[in-house]
Motif scaffolding. Sequence first.
Motif, PDB file in Angstrom:
ATOM      1  N   ARG A 222      21.779   5.623   8.252  1.00 19.94           N
ATOM      2  CA  ARG A 222      22.564   6.431   7.360  1.00 19.94           C
ATOM      3  C   ARG A 222      23.090   7.805   8.060  1.00 19.94           C
ATOM      4  O   ARG A 222      22.450   8.437   8.817  1.00 19.94           O
ATOM      5  CB  ARG A 222      21.703   6.715   6.191  1.00 19.94           C
ATOM      6  N   MET A 223      24.631   7.677   7.918  1.00 18.90           N
ATOM      7  CA  MET A 223      25.251   8.900   8.491  1.00 18.90           C
ATOM      8  C   MET A 223      25.057  10.219   7.400  1.00 18.90           C
ATOM      9  O   MET A 223      24.897   9.907   5.961  1.00 18.90           O
ATOM     10  CB  MET A 223      26.914   8.608   8.648  1.00 18.90           C
ATOM     11  N   HIS A 224      25.243  11.466   7.978  1.00 15.77           N
ATOM     12  CA  HIS A 224      25.438  12.704   7.129  1.00 15.77           C
ATOM     13  C   HIS A 224      26.724  12.896   6.616  1.00 15.77           C
ATOM     14  O   HIS A 224      27.584  12.690   7.363  1.00 15.77           O
ATOM     15  CB  HIS A 224      24.789  13.624   7.874  1.00 15.77           C
ATOM     16  N   ALA A 225      26.802  13.297   5.486  1.00 14.62           N
ATOM     17  CA  ALA A 225      28.225  13.469   4.968  1.00 14.62           C
ATOM     18  C   ALA A 225      28.794  14.887   5.704  1.00 14.62           C
ATOM     19  O   ALA A 225      28.259  15.635   5.992  1.00 14.62           O
ATOM     20  CB  ALA A 225      28.267  13.544   3.710  1.00 14.62           C
ATOM     21  N   GLU A 226      30.285  14.642   5.853  1.00 20.76           N
ATOM     22  CA  GLU A 226      30.743  15.707   6.440  1.00 20.76           C
ATOM     23  C   GLU A 226      32.287  16.010   5.346  1.00 20.76           C
ATOM     24  O   GLU A 226      32.554  15.196   5.001  1.00 20.76           O
ATOM     25  CB  GLU A 226      31.369  15.739   7.950  1.00 20.76           C
ATOM     26  N   TRP A 227      32.496  17.443   5.369  1.00 20.19           N
ATOM     27  CA  TRP A 227      33.869  17.630   4.317  1.00 20.19           C
ATOM     28  C   TRP A 227      34.982  17.684   5.452  1.00 20.19           C
ATOM     29  O   TRP A 227      34.961  17.939   6.440  1.00 20.19           O
ATOM     30  CB  TRP A 227      33.561  18.841   3.870  1.00 20.19           C
ATOM     31  N   GLY A 228      36.014  16.968   4.661  1.00 20.96           N
ATOM     32  CA  GLY A 228      37.131  17.108   5.402  1.00 20.96           C
ATOM     33  C   GLY A 228      38.484  17.216   4.384  1.00 20.96           C
ATOM     34  O   GLY A 228      38.323  16.921   3.113  1.00 20.96           O
ATOM     35  N   ARG A 270      46.485   8.431   2.409  1.00 21.63           N
ATOM     36  CA  ARG A 270      46.711   9.423   1.009  1.00 21.63           C
ATOM     37  C   ARG A 270      46.149  10.612   1.254  1.00 21.63           C
ATOM     38  O   ARG A 270      45.100  10.833   2.276  1.00 21.63           O
ATOM     39  CB  ARG A 270      45.945   8.683  -0.015  1.00 21.63           C
ATOM     40  N   PRO A 271      46.492  11.900   0.827  1.00 19.50           N
ATOM     41  CA  PRO A 271      45.733  13.016   0.778  1.00 19.50           C
ATOM     42  C   PRO A 271      44.268  13.011   0.419  1.00 19.50           C
ATOM     43  O   PRO A 271      43.909  11.931  -0.483  1.00 19.50           O
ATOM     44  CB  PRO A 271      46.643  13.950  -0.524  1.00 19.50           C
ATOM     45  N   PHE A 272      43.685  13.800   1.215  1.00 19.74           N
ATOM     46  CA  PHE A 272      41.988  13.611   0.876  1.00 19.74           C
ATOM     47  C   PHE A 272      41.545  14.866   1.050  1.00 19.74           C
ATOM     48  O   PHE A 272      41.830  15.565   1.756  1.00 19.74           O
ATOM     49  CB  PHE A 272      41.563  12.687   2.298  1.00 19.74           C
ATOM     50  N   GLU A 273      40.560  15.301   0.055  1.00 21.94           N
ATOM     51  CA  GLU A 273      39.648  16.278   0.270  1.00 21.94           C
ATOM     52  C   GLU A 273      38.456  16.113  -0.223  1.00 21.94           C
ATOM     53  O   GLU A 273      38.187  15.570  -1.448  1.00 21.94           O
ATOM     54  CB  GLU A 273      40.406  17.532  -0.363  1.00 21.94           C
ATOM     55  N   GLY A 274      37.252  16.080   0.473  1.00 23.93           N
ATOM     56  CA  GLY A 274      35.817  15.822  -0.068  1.00 23.93           C
ATOM     57  C   GLY A 274      34.954  15.238   1.161  1.00 23.93           C
ATOM     58  O   GLY A 274      35.421  15.353   2.411  1.00 23.93           O
ATOM     59  N   ASP A 275      33.938  14.672   0.664  1.00 21.42           N
ATOM     60  CA  ASP A 275      32.820  14.131   1.833  1.00 21.42           C
ATOM     61  C   ASP A 275      33.167  12.880   2.359  1.00 21.42           C
ATOM     62  O   ASP A 275      33.969  12.190   1.438  1.00 21.42           O
ATOM     63  CB  ASP A 275      31.365  14.312   1.352  1.00 21.42           C
ATOM     64  N   THR A 276      32.896  12.610   3.602  1.00 23.23           N
ATOM     65  CA  THR A 276      32.956  11.251   4.180  1.00 23.23           C
ATOM     66  C   THR A 276      31.991  11.134   5.080  1.00 23.23           C
ATOM     67  O   THR A 276      31.165  12.174   5.824  1.00 23.23           O
ATOM     68  CB  THR A 276      34.278  10.847   5.158  1.00 23.23           C
ATOM     69  N   ALA A 277      31.234   9.942   4.849  1.00 23.38           N
ATOM     70  CA  ALA A 277      29.891   9.481   5.675  1.00 23.38           C
ATOM     71  C   ALA A 277      30.214   8.241   6.160  1.00 23.38           C
ATOM     72  O   ALA A 277      29.313   7.450   6.461  1.00 23.38           O
ATOM     73  CB  ALA A 277      28.730   9.400   4.707  1.00 23.38           C
ATOM     74  N   ILE A 278      31.601   7.935   6.419  1.00 17.84           N
ATOM     75  CA  ILE A 278      32.112   6.668   6.893  1.00 17.84           C
ATOM     76  C   ILE A 278      31.336   6.227   8.485  1.00 17.84           C
ATOM     77  O   ILE A 278      31.025   7.129   9.430  1.00 17.84           O
ATOM     78  CB  ILE A 278      33.561   6.741   7.190  1.00 17.84           C
ATOM     79  N   PHE A 279      30.755   4.971   8.653  1.00 22.88           N
ATOM     80  CA  PHE A 279      30.209   4.542   9.829  1.00 22.88           C
ATOM     81  C   PHE A 279      30.868   3.257  10.338  1.00 22.88           C
ATOM     82  O   PHE A 279      30.673   2.444   9.548  1.00 22.88           O
ATOM     83  CB  PHE A 279      28.592   4.387   9.429  1.00 22.88           C
ATOM     84  N   ILE A 280      31.300   3.473  11.276  1.00 25.15           N
ATOM     85  CA  ILE A 280      32.243   2.688  12.030  1.00 25.15           C
ATOM     86  C   ILE A 280      31.597   1.806  12.823  1.00 25.15           C
ATOM     87  O   ILE A 280      31.176   2.526  14.173  1.00 25.15           O
ATOM     88  CB  ILE A 280      33.600   3.225  12.408  1.00 25.15           C
ATOM     89  N   THR A 281      31.441   0.152  12.923  1.00 24.55           N
ATOM     90  CA  THR A 281      30.712  -0.438  13.942  1.00 24.55           C
ATOM     91  C   THR A 281      31.619  -1.883  14.179  1.00 24.55           C
ATOM     92  O   THR A 281      32.578  -1.837  13.336  1.00 24.55           O
ATOM     93  CB  THR A 281      29.314  -0.868  13.158  1.00 24.55           C
TER      94      THR A 281
END
Length: 341
Positions: A222-228, A270-281
């Motif tokens: 599980r990834m930790h969320a980061e704000w972007g 698209r415009p974005f503001e908030g958390d992401t925890a995307i995990f790319i494999t």
Amino acid sequence: MRVDLFDFDLPPERIALRPAEPRDAARLLLLEGDQIEDARVRDLPDLLRAGDILVFNDTRVIPAQLEGRRGEARIGATLHKREGPRRWIAFVRNAKRVRDGDRIEFGAGVSAIASARLADGSIILDFEGEEPVELLLERAGRMPLPPYIAGKRAADARDAEDYQTMFAREEGAVAAPTAALHFTPGLMAALEARGIGHATLTLHVGAGTFLPVKAEDTEDHRMHAEWGRIDPATANRLNAARAAGGRLIAVGTTSLRLLESATGEDGIIRPFEGDTAIFITPGYRFRAIDGLMTNFHLPRSTLFMLVSALMGRERMQAAYAHAIQAGYRFYSYGDASLLLP
């Protein structure tokens, strides 16, 4: 997928403890399809083409490493995600000595209350007083060097400058978007002269980027969320550049992950503001980017999994084997790669 598929042996002497001088003198491994070529970062204007856009992360690293005491117990804290004006989530060393409600004294008049412990072992810290937390960290904190550097030498005054990119503007990261460390005003001018543009977004990189993958299968990590944030004007400009035939080249995995988080199945950013925890494999279908410039990553790390998803695992294993044999410098202060699928 099995995590051990992303392992490789790295000699310790390949880990860079200081950046190249000047920054754009760092080596650059070009991987375009199956072609491998050795170059320098300053060669980028010749390796890209007019109409391409380099996308940088403009986050600024804060002095998020703190050393303090709770009574007689020594406590270390690395802030990794802001939750409010005075509230941060932190990884805490010697956390078993900290209970809810305890005050931790960090020196220089800086203290925080441990408010709660999260499921992953992180602790919520509420900083006391009325001064902005940024000012408190300037007094009591130090630059949070990655563990593979900090384990070999202490942070010093040089790191305050070395560990910031020329684009650093929005305070909030606890790790640098290190691919952008290689850029200089002179290199940016040379890129602009060739018709290669650039844009910025913000992703506040968390210390979770350095956490080892302890699971045996990627499905269990599980990834930790980061704000972007990507503002509307930047999203529109990037979409227009792609529509005109230009390529979007993410500078760093942080830029890539935010772009992919903000892009729909239709390929529109698209415009974005908030958390992401995307995990790319491997198996992930990239929607936003056409290439990636990035440094060399840890074995078995989520970032090596990401570049393997972009270029293919066997191709990346071969590229890393070449880099190790050819003497490339690895990790945050090391050399770079340009990955063009």
